[in-house]
Design a protein around this motif. Structure first.
Motif, PDB file in Angstrom:
ATOM      1  N   GLU A  73      -4.125  29.126  40.855  1.00 53.12           N
ATOM      2  CA  GLU A  73      -2.800  28.742  41.330  1.00 53.12           C
ATOM      3  C   GLU A  73      -1.790  28.718  40.185  1.00 53.12           C
ATOM      4  OE1 GLU A  73      -0.755  25.254  44.046  1.00 53.12           O
ATOM      5  OE2 GLU A  73      -2.924  25.235  43.740  1.00 53.12           O
ATOM      6  N   ARG A  74      -2.175  28.181  39.026  1.00 55.96           N
ATOM      7  CA  ARG A  74      -1.288  28.168  37.844  1.00 55.96           C
ATOM      8  C   ARG A  74      -0.918  29.586  37.427  1.00 55.96           C
ATOM      9  NH1 ARG A  74      -4.663  24.394  35.970  1.00 55.96           N
ATOM     10  NH2 ARG A  74      -5.699  25.829  34.540  1.00 55.96           N
ATOM     11  N   GLN A  75      -1.922  30.471  37.396  1.00 57.14           N
ATOM     12  CA  GLN A  75      -1.664  31.865  37.017  1.00 57.14           C
ATOM     13  C   GLN A  75      -0.683  32.508  37.994  1.00 57.14           C
ATOM     14  OE1 GLN A  75      -5.675  33.417  37.002  1.00 57.14           O
ATOM     15  NE2 GLN A  75      -5.934  33.083  34.804  1.00 57.14           N
ATOM     16  N   HIS A  76      -0.847  32.226  39.263  1.00 60.00           N
ATOM     17  CA  HIS A  76       0.038  32.790  40.285  1.00 60.00           C
ATOM     18  C   HIS A  76       1.468  32.287  40.101  1.00 60.00           C
ATOM     19  CE1 HIS A  76       1.378  34.392  44.092  1.00 60.00           C
ATOM     20  NE2 HIS A  76       1.797  33.190  44.456  1.00 60.00           N
ATOM     21  N   LYS A 110     -11.525  23.392  39.614  1.00 55.31           N
ATOM     22  CA  LYS A 110     -10.923  23.875  38.362  1.00 55.31           C
ATOM     23  C   LYS A 110     -10.510  25.339  38.500  1.00 55.31           C
ATOM     24  CE  LYS A 110     -13.253  20.865  35.029  1.00 55.31           C
ATOM     25  NZ  LYS A 110     -14.177  20.829  33.885  1.00 55.31           N
ATOM     26  N   TYR A 111     -11.393  26.134  39.083  1.00 57.17           N
ATOM     27  CA  TYR A 111     -11.110  27.558  39.266  1.00 57.17           C
ATOM     28  C   TYR A 111      -9.852  27.745  40.114  1.00 57.17           C
ATOM     29  CZ  TYR A 111     -11.612  32.402  40.765  1.00 57.17           C
ATOM     30  OH  TYR A 111     -11.385  33.726  41.032  1.00 57.17           O
ATOM     31  N   LEU A 112      -9.764  27.025  41.226  1.00 56.74           N
ATOM     32  CA  LEU A 112      -8.613  27.161  42.123  1.00 56.74           C
ATOM     33  C   LEU A 112      -7.325  26.701  41.446  1.00 56.74           C
ATOM     34  CD1 LEU A 112     -10.340  26.032  45.422  1.00 56.74           C
ATOM     35  CD2 LEU A 112      -9.522  28.345  44.886  1.00 56.74           C
ATOM     36  N   ALA A 113      -7.394  25.628  40.672  1.00 53.89           N
ATOM     37  CA  ALA A 113      -6.209  25.151  39.946  1.00 53.89           C
ATOM     38  C   ALA A 113      -5.742  26.208  38.954  1.00 53.89           C
ATOM     39  CB  ALA A 113      -6.527  23.837  39.243  1.00 53.89           C
ATOM     40  N   LYS A 114      -6.695  26.840  38.277  1.00 54.13           N
ATOM     41  CA  LYS A 114      -6.363  27.892  37.306  1.00 54.13           C
ATOM     42  C   LYS A 114      -5.713  29.092  38.011  1.00 54.13           C
ATOM     43  CE  LYS A 114      -8.735  31.239  34.418  1.00 54.13           C
ATOM     44  NZ  LYS A 114     -10.049  31.746  34.053  1.00 54.13           N
ATOM     45  N   LYS A 153      -8.602  35.782  46.346  1.00 53.42           N
ATOM     46  CA  LYS A 153      -7.908  35.182  45.198  1.00 53.42           C
ATOM     47  C   LYS A 153      -6.392  35.379  45.325  1.00 53.42           C
ATOM     48  CE  LYS A 153      -8.026  35.425  40.142  1.00 53.42           C
ATOM     49  NZ  LYS A 153      -8.633  36.106  39.005  1.00 53.42           N
ATOM     50  N   GLU A 154      -5.964  36.563  45.755  1.00 53.72           N
ATOM     51  CA  GLU A 154      -4.539  36.881  45.838  1.00 53.72           C
ATOM     52  C   GLU A 154      -3.850  36.275  47.060  1.00 53.72           C
ATOM     53  OE1 GLU A 154      -4.475  41.147  45.795  1.00 53.72           O
ATOM     54  OE2 GLU A 154      -4.827  41.255  43.622  1.00 53.72           O
ATOM     55  N   ARG A 155      -4.604  36.057  48.141  1.00 56.73           N
ATOM     56  CA  ARG A 155      -3.953  35.642  49.389  1.00 56.73           C
ATOM     57  C   ARG A 155      -4.282  34.219  49.833  1.00 56.73           C
ATOM     58  NH1 ARG A 155      -2.999  41.017  52.863  1.00 56.73           N
ATOM     59  NH2 ARG A 155      -1.836  39.570  54.139  1.00 56.73           N
ATOM     60  N   LEU A 156      -5.454  33.729  49.479  1.00 56.71           N
ATOM     61  CA  LEU A 156      -5.857  32.405  49.961  1.00 56.71           C
ATOM     62  C   LEU A 156      -5.992  31.375  48.855  1.00 56.71           C
ATOM     63  CD1 LEU A 156      -8.522  33.531  52.570  1.00 56.71           C
ATOM     64  CD2 LEU A 156      -6.284  32.574  53.064  1.00 56.71           C
ATOM     65  N   ALA A 157      -6.614  31.762  47.754  1.00 55.72           N
ATOM     66  CA  ALA A 157      -6.898  30.806  46.688  1.00 55.72           C
ATOM     67  C   ALA A 157      -5.626  30.240  46.066  1.00 55.72           C
ATOM     68  CB  ALA A 157      -7.768  31.455  45.605  1.00 55.72           C
ATOM     69  N   ILE A 158      -4.512  30.903  46.249  1.00 60.66           N
ATOM     70  CA  ILE A 158      -3.240  30.467  45.654  1.00 60.66           C
ATOM     71  C   ILE A 158      -2.489  29.459  46.522  1.00 60.66           C
ATOM     72  CG2 ILE A 158      -2.929  32.594  44.356  1.00 60.66           C
ATOM     73  CD1 ILE A 158      -0.941  33.467  46.596  1.00 60.66           C
ATOM     74  N   LYS A 213       3.041  33.839  37.054  1.00 62.63           N
ATOM     75  CA  LYS A 213       3.385  35.238  37.346  1.00 62.63           C
ATOM     76  C   LYS A 213       4.698  35.317  38.139  1.00 62.63           C
ATOM     77  CE  LYS A 213       1.441  39.366  39.531  1.00 62.63           C
ATOM     78  NZ  LYS A 213       0.304  39.881  40.299  1.00 62.63           N
ATOM     79  N   LEU A 214       4.843  34.429  39.123  1.00 60.61           N
ATOM     80  CA  LEU A 214       6.071  34.402  39.914  1.00 60.61           C
ATOM     81  C   LEU A 214       7.282  34.043  39.047  1.00 60.61           C
ATOM     82  CD1 LEU A 214       4.866  32.639  43.209  1.00 60.61           C
ATOM     83  CD2 LEU A 214       5.459  35.060  42.896  1.00 60.61           C
ATOM     84  N   LEU A 215       7.095  33.047  38.174  1.00 60.73           N
ATOM     85  CA  LEU A 215       8.192  32.626  37.285  1.00 60.73           C
ATOM     86  C   LEU A 215       8.572  33.740  36.316  1.00 60.73           C
ATOM     87  CD1 LEU A 215       7.104  28.956  36.534  1.00 60.73           C
ATOM     88  CD2 LEU A 215       9.009  29.720  37.978  1.00 60.73           C
TER      89      LEU A 215
END
Length: 185
Positions: free
Chosen positions: A174-177, A168-172, A139-144, A180-182
């Motif tokens: 990526e959005r969370q990531h 849907k899961y992957l989009a969510k 999730k932290e290294r690939l899914a984003i 978090k960066l912003l």
């Protein structure tokens, strides 16, 4: 806890002031059988473990538990070495010189296994690390990574983690990531 059962038995025998031959005679086993277990040339039988535990007043099952833990550690090390060898063979670590597999972090090993190795090898990875940890690293290294790894991530999400709606899961994730960066900038 030191999981080398042979060394542990040898230490107990030495502390008792007796020789291996003396202990073997007292518990009615051959000195050679005891020595093979101590030297790691043979697995300890349940009967020998029970005799040693009774003789030295050890908790029931302690020696068999140690032997099992030692076998698990050896299996995990064998799997880790095998996976690292496969990745080195496929030039997965082209950016630096791998002289020892110890320099490869667990996170990097998991990421490279998913992106480079086949499903049989990936299945071995699930013997090496807890499933939740593998999912966290994925999730932290690939899914984003968005579209770049979309198809691979969909397959991983469905096959390895049973995610029903992977897009849907992957989009969510990526959005969370991105959020978090912003937030941290």
């Amino acid at each position: 806890m030191n999981c080398n059962v042979g060394q542990y038995i040898n230490d107990i025998v030495a502390r008792s002031g007796l020789s291996q031959a003396d202990v073997a005679r007292e518990i009615h086993v051959s000195r050679q059988s005891l020595n093979y277990v101590i030297c790691g040339k043979r697995e300890m039988s349940l009967q020998l473990a029970m005799k040693l535990e009774a003789y030295f007043s050890l908790p029931d099952g302690e020696l068999m538990k140690m032997q099992a833990l030692q076998a698990v550690q050896q299996r995990k090390q064998t799997i880790r070495n095998y996976l690292c060898e496969q990745l080195v063979e496929k030039n997965a670590f082209w950016s630096y010189n791998v002289k020892s597999f110890d320099v490869i972090s667990d996170e990097e090993l998991i990421e490279k296994c998913f992106t480079i190795l086949d499903m049989e090898d990936i299945d071995l990875m699930f013997e090496l690390f807890p499933r939740k940890y593998i999912q966290k690293v994925w999730k932290e290294r690939l899914a984003i990574q968005g579209e770049y790894m979309q198809m691979l991530n969909i397959m991983i999400a469905m096959y390895y983690f049973g995610i029903k709606e992977p897009e849907k899961y992957l989009a969510k994730v990526e959005r969370q990531h991105i959020n978090k960066l912003l937030k941290n900038s």
